[in-house]
Motif scaffolding. Structure first.
Motif, short mmCIF file in Angstrom:
data_model
loop_
_atom_site.label_atom_id
_atom_site.label_comp_id
_atom_site.label_asym_id
_atom_site.label_seq_id
_atom_site.Cartn_x
_atom_site.Cartn_y
_atom_site.Cartn_z
N GLY A 1 0.81 -1.21 0.00
CA GLY A 1 0.00 0.00 0.00
C GLY A 1 0.84 1.26 0.00
N ALA A 2 1.96 1.22 0.74
CA ALA A 2 2.84 2.39 0.79
C ALA A 2 3.42 2.69 -0.58
CB ALA A 2 3.96 2.16 1.80
N LEU A 3 3.80 1.66 -1.31
CA LEU A 3 4.40 1.86 -2.63
C LEU A 3 3.36 2.21 -3.69
CD1 LEU A 3 7.15 -0.92 -2.84
CD2 LEU A 3 7.40 1.50 -2.25
N LEU A 4 2.18 1.62 -3.59
CA LEU A 4 1.17 1.83 -4.61
C LEU A 4 0.39 3.13 -4.41
CD1 LEU A 4 -0.16 -1.84 -4.80
CD2 LEU A 4 1.14 -0.64 -6.57
N LYS A 5 0.28 3.56 -3.15
CA LYS A 5 -0.55 4.73 -2.87
C LYS A 5 0.21 5.88 -2.21
CE LYS A 5 -4.45 1.60 -2.07
NZ LYS A 5 -5.38 1.05 -1.06
N GLY A 6 1.45 5.61 -1.75
CA GLY A 6 2.19 6.63 -1.02
C GLY A 6 3.32 7.24 -1.85
N ASP A 7 4.30 7.77 -1.14
CA ASP A 7 5.44 8.43 -1.76
C ASP A 7 6.46 7.36 -2.14
OD1 ASP A 7 7.62 9.91 -2.51
OD2 ASP A 7 7.56 11.27 -0.79
N ARG A 8 6.29 6.79 -3.31
CA ARG A 8 7.11 5.64 -3.72
C ARG A 8 8.59 5.97 -3.73
NH1 ARG A 8 5.45 3.83 -9.36
NH2 ARG A 8 3.45 3.78 -8.24
N GLU A 9 8.93 7.15 -4.23
CA GLU A 9 10.36 7.52 -4.31
C GLU A 9 10.99 7.55 -2.92
OE1 GLU A 9 14.01 9.61 -4.25
OE2 GLU A 9 12.20 10.34 -3.26
N ARG A 10 10.27 8.06 -1.94
CA ARG A 10 10.81 8.13 -0.58
C ARG A 10 11.01 6.73 -0.01
NH1 ARG A 10 8.75 8.25 4.68
NH2 ARG A 10 6.58 8.30 3.99
N PHE A 11 10.03 5.85 -0.23
CA PHE A 11 10.13 4.50 0.34
C PHE A 11 11.22 3.66 -0.34
CE2 PHE A 11 5.69 5.41 1.73
CZ PHE A 11 5.89 5.18 3.08
#
Length: 335
Positions: free
Chosen positions: A53-63
């Motif tokens: 969910g973090a990668l698909l909906k969040g700040d992917r570059e940061r993660f």
């Protein structure tokens, strides 16, 4: 350079899992990994668990952000939807990670509610589907980190069923935390300490699945223990000990990989962090974001307590963080 889509010569080829540092939430962030890499060239490092969910909906570059120096480097994913895990595995490959790992070991209530972590051991067919989807999506290795069981599904036959199904889906590399997870009534911290370690169960798994790469995790503290376990297993993974006593990594390359180069000193390791810290400060970051990960260098010598105080307490008060860092480096000289 924070991330790359092409692998540099320094990290081409097969990933060695002979020694690795476990993924640990709130600990193995990019600053921690940069520091640990200064101590060992060969240790395989893992990110904190990142949810789909973090990668698909969040700040992917940061993660996905990391420094090229961190290789060899694996991204650990948390999730249970095959298509979502496949997409996130592809993100990992595109970002230049050397491996993607599926978390089937975290026992916290929060991740259980999202069908992430150790609760997936009760669903080997689903895990197999997840692994197959990830393998179909990428060319980098896909690995699984799991427990030897969970309460209510803790027999050796059920463990073999889990590993067998996931192996049939194409996975050949498993990191085994040699404890069961108690999914009700114990905190994540208690789940790392209360269930007894059963290295014998992990060893039996290696005997029964000799063609699989089996990495042992759980309770390992010294390189002498590592060498002993490497007589049975393909690799060893240290978690809390590598964080709280990071200087153990300084001898990994010579003890486990046959390197002839003398280990870096504590002072030189922290000195090598100075340009990295300066860049972080210039970007608006705070020094304690980084120095909280190096406190374990301050053990076993006169001045160790002062060293830890400088970087954990005084760091919040100083107007000259790099000057304070230089003081801390001075305390490490000769140790």
């Amino acid at each position: 350079m924070q991330k790359s889509t092409e692998k540099s010569p320094a990290h081409q080829g097969a990933v060695s899992r002979r020694f690795s540092v476990a993924p640990m939430m709130d600990w193995t962030d990019r600053h921690c990994r940069f520091f640990l890499r200064l101590l060992s060239r060969h240790a395989l490092l893992y990110t904190e668990m990142v949810t789909t969910g973090a990668l698909l909906k969040g700040d992917r570059e940061r993660f996905l952000r990391y420094d090229e120096a961190e290789h060899p480097l694996a991204l650990q994913l948390g999730g249970s939807v095959p298509a979502e895990l496949a997409a996130c595995a592809a993100f990992a490959e595109q970002a230049g990670y050397d491996e993607v790992n599926l978390n089937v070991g975290c026992p916290s209530d929060r991740v259980q509610n999202n069908m992430i972590g150790a609760c997936l051991m009760a669903h080997p067919t689903l895990v197999a589907d997840c692994v197959k989807a990830m393998l179909d999506a990428v060319r980098i290795p896909v690995t699984v980190k799991h427990r030897i069981g969970i309460n209510g599904r803790d027999s050796y036959a059920e463990l073999c069923d889990f590993v067998g199904q996931v192996h049939d889906a194409g996975c050949t590399r498993f990191t085994v935390h040699a404890r069961i997870a108690i999914l009700e009534g114990l905190s994540p911290k208690e789940n790392r300490e209360v269930p007894p370690l059963r290295y014998d169960i992990a060893a039996q798994l290696k005997r029964d699945f000799p063609g699989l790469e089996i990495i042992l995790n759980g309770g390992i503290k010294t390189l002498a223990e590592c060498r002993t376990h490497l007589q049975t297993f393909d690799g060893v993974m240290l978690g809390r000990e590598a964080y709280h006593n990071p200087y153990v990594l300084a001898d990994v390359d010579s003890a486990l990989y046959g390197e002839k180069t003398p280990p870096i000193s504590r002072a030189d390791a922290l000195r090598a962090m100075r340009p990295y810290i300066a860049r972080h400060l210039a970007d608006g970051g705070a020094m304690h974001h980084i120095t909280r990960h190096v406190l374990g260098l301050g053990q076993g010598f006169n001045g160790a307590r002062r060293f830890r105080q400088l970087l954990s307490v005084d760091v919040h008060k100083t107007r000259d963080p790099l000057g304070l860092l230089d003081q801390a480096i001075g305390l490490l000289e000769g140790h």
